[in-house]
Write an enzyme that holds these catalytic residues in place. Structure first.
Site, PDB file in Angstrom:
ATOM      1  N   CYS A  16     -19.993  -5.648 -49.152  1.00 52.74           N
ATOM      2  CA  CYS A  16     -21.353  -4.934 -49.440  1.00 52.74           C
ATOM      3  C   CYS A  16     -21.756  -4.198 -48.303  1.00 52.74           C
ATOM      4  O   CYS A  16     -20.812  -3.077 -47.678  1.00 52.74           O
ATOM      5  CB  CYS A  16     -22.071  -5.807 -50.138  1.00 52.74           C
ATOM      6  SG  CYS A  16     -23.241  -4.595 -51.187  1.00 52.74           S
ATOM      7  N   HIS A  60     -19.742  -8.401 -54.348  1.00 52.01           N
ATOM      8  CA  HIS A  60     -19.966  -9.681 -53.867  1.00 52.01           C
ATOM      9  C   HIS A  60     -19.107 -10.914 -54.376  1.00 52.01           C
ATOM     10  O   HIS A  60     -19.704 -11.544 -55.526  1.00 52.01           O
ATOM     11  CB  HIS A  60     -21.598 -10.045 -54.283  1.00 52.01           C
ATOM     12  CG  HIS A  60     -22.361  -9.206 -53.532  1.00 52.01           C
ATOM     13  ND1 HIS A  60     -22.777  -9.618 -51.965  1.00 52.01           N
ATOM     14  CD2 HIS A  60     -23.066  -7.912 -53.528  1.00 52.01           C
ATOM     15  CE1 HIS A  60     -23.734  -8.709 -51.712  1.00 52.01           C
ATOM     16  NE2 HIS A  60     -23.849  -7.726 -52.701  1.00 52.01           N
ATOM     17  N   GLU A 108     -18.437 -13.623 -53.305  1.00 49.89           N
ATOM     18  CA  GLU A 108     -18.940 -14.791 -53.062  1.00 49.89           C
ATOM     19  C   GLU A 108     -19.788 -15.512 -54.398  1.00 49.89           C
ATOM     20  O   GLU A 108     -19.823 -16.876 -54.329  1.00 49.89           O
ATOM     21  CB  GLU A 108     -20.121 -14.856 -51.839  1.00 49.89           C
ATOM     22  CG  GLU A 108     -21.348 -14.098 -51.868  1.00 49.89           C
ATOM     23  CD  GLU A 108     -21.202 -12.811 -51.714  1.00 49.89           C
ATOM     24  OE1 GLU A 108     -20.359 -12.237 -51.748  1.00 49.89           O
ATOM     25  OE2 GLU A 108     -22.450 -12.278 -51.463  1.00 49.89           O
TER      26      GLU A 108
HETATM   27  N1  GLN Z   1     -27.977  -1.889 -48.350  1.00 52.21           N
HETATM   28  C1  GLN Z   1     -26.893  -1.636 -48.970  1.00 52.21           C
HETATM   29  C2  GLN Z   1     -27.085  -0.847 -50.207  1.00 52.21           C
HETATM   30  O1  GLN Z   1     -27.940  -0.822 -50.902  1.00 52.21           O
HETATM   31  C3  GLN Z   1     -25.893  -2.695 -49.207  1.00 52.21           C
HETATM   32  C4  GLN Z   1     -26.347  -3.918 -50.118  1.00 52.21           C
HETATM   33  C5  GLN Z   1     -25.636  -5.150 -50.080  1.00 52.21           C
HETATM   34  O2  GLN Z   1     -25.119  -5.425 -49.050  1.00 52.21           O
HETATM   35  N2  GLN Z   1     -26.144  -6.016 -50.861  1.00 52.21           N
HETATM   36  O3  GLN Z   1     -25.951  -0.253 -50.768  1.00 52.21           O
END
Ligand code: GLN
Length: 559
Positions: free
Chosen positions: A381, A507, A509
């Site tokens: 992310c 994600h 995970e």
């Molecule tokens: N801040 C970034 C976004 O909103 C990444 C979000 C995250 O890592 N969950 O796209």
């Protein structure tokens, strides 16, 4: 008729209700029963999505996009029952539903009150999980008995047996039985008091699970049983595990927890089948490799902030019979001390997700270090977004390349707001959330790891890779190996010229299990093992041998 188990906690907070509830679910599933799990949280936020990881640890995201308590991560890792937005209710959500009904005039002029309106809403939330395909619903009540804010939940579960029959309900109270060194004995009084408090509310627990550092003798269990009015077989010890959290269900099994529950409900169940779990314990106890991974994050000092990431690394370790030592490194420290000092010697570097500017430059420096030194890298992310920023700045030469989350005036906004996010003003529940399909490019690292051409993974973000820059990145060697089905959104980037450089917008995970490691984590750890072994042959020091700058922790599964 679906049976209901309610799990409450007493004496102190952080007593491990989530893990214990998940372990109960796992054991009952291993007896062939169909289990669904649920957590009721007494705080007023509608969901934990708006809370800082310092307050609440990780926000766990479900397939349907709900942002939930991290205990739901334990439920999904330990059991196979589907979790949905009905699996986690907070006080805020319950009140919101009641207030919306009131505004619609559904209460027909009545005064709306905690009892019965709030308690009815809570009972409905529990009943929503009871269906013909579910043998047992396990409902964990967050907080500690005695908290003011937990009272409506306790009152609701007190009433519950009146609606469905006492024989269909089982109350489990998790409590602390401390060992006093000075007196050299364990103390049962806090447990007696805590059960006393439950009884004042009208709940008589059927089973006590006693967290303890020292084993509890038969005599002491009899004493607890007598004072707390439960069967002595239902006083179950849960001794602290210094090896792995995955021992918890096995130790509850040793104390015949599943046996008691099944008998009490009069259920027909199969003999216990735990092969998969026994295998994972064997792998954990007999590692063939030992490597070290640096997780560089904004909340490195907070153990719960990247809970699923640490666990997924361990799952990959289980898969490869590899002991993984995890160093939790604060990304802002890299800005001050430099990556050479803090990252030397690790076999892999992982950058997790995150929000806000603090530490972003440290992450970018860590990625540069991993890319240039050919250290296996896995970005998740924000970790992927930082990888795009790093590559843009240092390989393509895009001056001040950045995400518009951090620099609105960047001349090269290589990460920018998703179109659907442009007019969003509310913060709660408005990100791109939950499961989205992703198509994989043939013969990419990702496709080879997954062994399939199309996957679905969970998301939680507002920003994305800016397509204006795609060609430039490709021309400099980046492969966009995962895209949304229409090709419009970049989901995975990788660098084929590097031993292992993979970064994902989603994600992974949240979908890894101890018995089934996520393919991308498994591949990352495989690459780290390859590097470690190669290094051993060349005789260069590794952090796993104790030569790193950062403080190493033993495997994250050790609690
Ligand atoms: N801040 C970034 C976004 O909103 C990444 C979000 C995250 O890592 N969950 O796209």
């Amino acid at each position: 008729m679906t049976k209901h188990i309610f799990v409450t906690g007493g004496v102190v907070s952080s007593i491990g209700k989530g893990l214990t509830s998940a372990s109960i679910g796992m054991l009952l599933e291993a007896r062939g029963l169909r289990v669904r799990m649920q957590k009721l949280d007494p705080y007023i936020n509608v969901d934990p999505g708006t809370m800082s990881p310092y307050q609440h640890g990780e926000v766990y995201v479900l397939d349907d996009g709900s942002e939930t308590d991290l205990d739901l991560g334990h439920y999904e890792r330990f059991t196979s029952g589907t979790l949905t937005r009905d699996s986690n209710y907070t006080t805020g959500q319950i009140y919101l539903r009641v207030i919306e009904k009131e505004r619609r005039g559904q209460f027909l002029g009545k005064t709306v009150q905690v009892i019965p309106h709030i308690t009815n809403e809570i009972k409905e939330a529990v009943l929503r999980l009871a269906d013909p395909n579910t043998d047992i619903v396990i409902t964990e009540i967050g907080g500690t008995v005695g908290d003011i804010e937990g009272l409506p939940f306790l009152e609701a579960i007190r009433q519950f047996p009146q609606d469905v029959g006492r024989e269909n309900c089982l109350f489990i109270h998790l409590t602390l039985v401390p060992y006093l060194k000075a007196a050299a004995e364990i103390k049962t009084k806090p447990t007696q008091h805590s059960v006393g408090q439950l009884r004042q509310i009208g709940i008589q627990p059927d089973m006590l699970i006693c967290r303890c550092e020292q084993s509890i003798s038969r005599e002491e269990r009899e004493k607890i049983a007598l004072f707390c009015n439960v069967d002595v077989q239902a006083v179950i010890e849960e001794k602290d595990k210094d090896f792995s959290i995955y021992e918890v269900p096995l130790s509850l099994r040793d104390h015949k927890l599943d046996e008691f529950i099944i008998k009490r409900f009069g259920l027909n169940a199969q003999p216990l089948r735990l092969e998969a779990w026994d295998n994972l314990m064997f792998s954990l106890r007999n590692p063939k490799h030992e490597i070290s991974i640096a997780v560089v994050g904004k909340y490195a000092e907070h153990k719960d902030a990247y809970k699923s990431i640490y666990e997924s690394l361990d799952h990959a370790g289980i898969r490869h019979q590899c002991q993984i030592r995890i160093a939790r490194i604060q990304s802002s420290d890299i800005e001050e001390e430099g990556p050479e000092r803090l990252l030397a010697g690790y076999d892999g570097i992982l950058i997790p997700g995150g929000f806000g500017e603090r530490g972003v430059e440290g992450k970018v420096q860590a990625i540069r270090y991993a890319r240039e030194r050919e250290i296996p890298f896995f970005g998740i992310c924000l970790g992927m977004q930082c990888a795009a920023i790093e590559f843009g700045r240092n390989v393509i030469g895009l001056e001040r390349a950045h995400s518009t989350e951090f620099d609105k005036d960047s001349p090269h906004p290589v990460i920018c707001l998703l179109d659907e996010q442009r007019n969003v003003t509310q913060m709660g529940g408005t990100m791109r959330l939950g499961t989205q399909p992703c198509h994989l490019i043939h013969d990419s690292i990702a496709q080879r790891a997954y062994q399939t051409d199309s996957v679905s993974e969970r998301h939680r973000h507002r920003y994305e890779f800016n397509n204006v820059y795609r060609q430039q990145y490709e021309a400099h060697g980046i492969r966009f190996s995962g895209l949304s089905p229409d090709g419009g959104l970049v989901e995975i980037i990788e660098l084929p010229s590097h031993p292992h450089f993979v970064a994902v917008q989603f994600h992974p995970e949240f979908k890894s299990k101890p018995t089934k490691s996520h393919p991308l984590f498994a591949r990352f750890i495989e690459a780290a093992i390859e590097r470690h072994n190669g290094r051993k042959q060349r005789n260069t020091p590794s952090a796993a041998d104790g030569s790193s700058g950062g403080a190493l922790e033993s495997s994250a599964v050790t609690s």
